[in-house]
Enzyme design. Structure first.
Site, short mmCIF file in Angstrom:
data_model
loop_
_atom_site.label_atom_id
_atom_site.label_comp_id
_atom_site.label_asym_id
_atom_site.label_seq_id
_atom_site.Cartn_x
_atom_site.Cartn_y
_atom_site.Cartn_z
N ILE A 181 -9.76 -4.58 -1.17
CA ILE A 181 -8.65 -5.95 -0.27
C ILE A 181 -7.79 -5.93 -0.54
O ILE A 181 -6.63 -6.15 -2.19
CB ILE A 181 -8.97 -7.32 -0.45
CG1 ILE A 181 -11.28 -7.50 -0.73
CG2 ILE A 181 -8.38 -8.87 -0.42
CD1 ILE A 181 -11.44 -8.60 -0.50
N PRO A 182 -6.67 -5.16 0.18
CA PRO A 182 -5.48 -4.10 -0.33
C PRO A 182 -4.46 -4.97 -0.55
O PRO A 182 -3.56 -4.77 0.46
CB PRO A 182 -4.75 -3.67 0.98
CG PRO A 182 -5.48 -4.24 2.13
CD PRO A 182 -6.61 -4.29 1.47
N CYS A 183 -4.10 -5.64 -2.02
CA CYS A 183 -3.31 -6.22 -1.98
C CYS A 183 -1.86 -5.94 -2.26
O CYS A 183 -0.58 -6.47 -2.31
CB CYS A 183 -3.47 -7.99 -2.54
SG CYS A 183 -4.43 -7.44 -4.28
N HIS A 184 -2.31 -4.99 -2.32
CA HIS A 184 -1.17 -4.37 -2.56
C HIS A 184 -0.36 -3.84 -1.82
O HIS A 184 1.28 -3.16 -2.01
CB HIS A 184 -1.35 -2.60 -3.29
CG HIS A 184 -2.10 -1.76 -2.58
ND1 HIS A 184 -3.19 -2.06 -2.76
CD2 HIS A 184 -1.78 -0.82 -1.89
CE1 HIS A 184 -4.42 -0.40 -1.90
NE2 HIS A 184 -3.04 -0.51 -1.09
#
Length: 161
Positions: free
Chosen positions: A125-128
């Protein structure tokens, strides 16, 4: 409660602890230690082996999406934020405001930021991929240097998609 297992993956930016069961992955977080405490073994559940393998492919630039089963634990609002994060394409970025607007609540920027920080499925889950409205890198539980590394990594391999 479902039995959970831990396996450590040595990434180019530190040890990542994978926690899962026989059915799904619950968390993928950077570990405090620089050593592998929980190595993968023959007894490791297949879903964790699949996650480990897919993370390895991601870091080699061979994978842009993840397909192993996940169990996303959080409030309904957090889950909505995290689902919105998955719509940010590989090697692209978005702001907290963009996510809030996408969710239909432009004023929820801070709540989106808080939910983003509680994401337990790093990278997947690409919170970056969330940056400040100014275009600057902002908050990342794994450290801003890791966030910058991940974004540069994705830029490097985006053409292979």
């Amino acid at each position: 409660m479902t039995e959970r297992y831990k396996v450590d993956y040595q990434s180019p930016i530190g040890v990542i602890e994978i926690v899962g069961s026989n059915e799904a992955i619950y968390s993928i977080l950077f570990a405090e230690e620089d050593i592998l405490v929980n190595p993968i073994s023959e007894d490791t559940p297949q879903v964790i082996k699949d996650c480990y393998s897919q993370l390895d492919e991601y870091f080699k630039g061979e994978r842009h999406e993840f397909t192993f089963p996940m169990m996303i634990e959080g409030t309904p609002f957090q889950q909505l934020v995290w689902q919105s994060l998955t719509t940010i394409p590989f090697a692209k970025t978005a702001s907290y405001k963009h996510i809030a607007v996408t969710m239909g609540n432009e004023k929820a920027i801070r709540a989106v930021g808080t939910a983003n920080g509680r994401n337990k499925l790093s990278i997947v889950i690409p919170c970056h991929r969330i940056i400040g409205a100014s275009g600057k890198l902002v908050g990342y539980a794994g450290g801003l240097w890791r966030k910058e590394w991940l974004l540069n990594h994705e830029q490097k391999f985006q053409q292979l998609k």
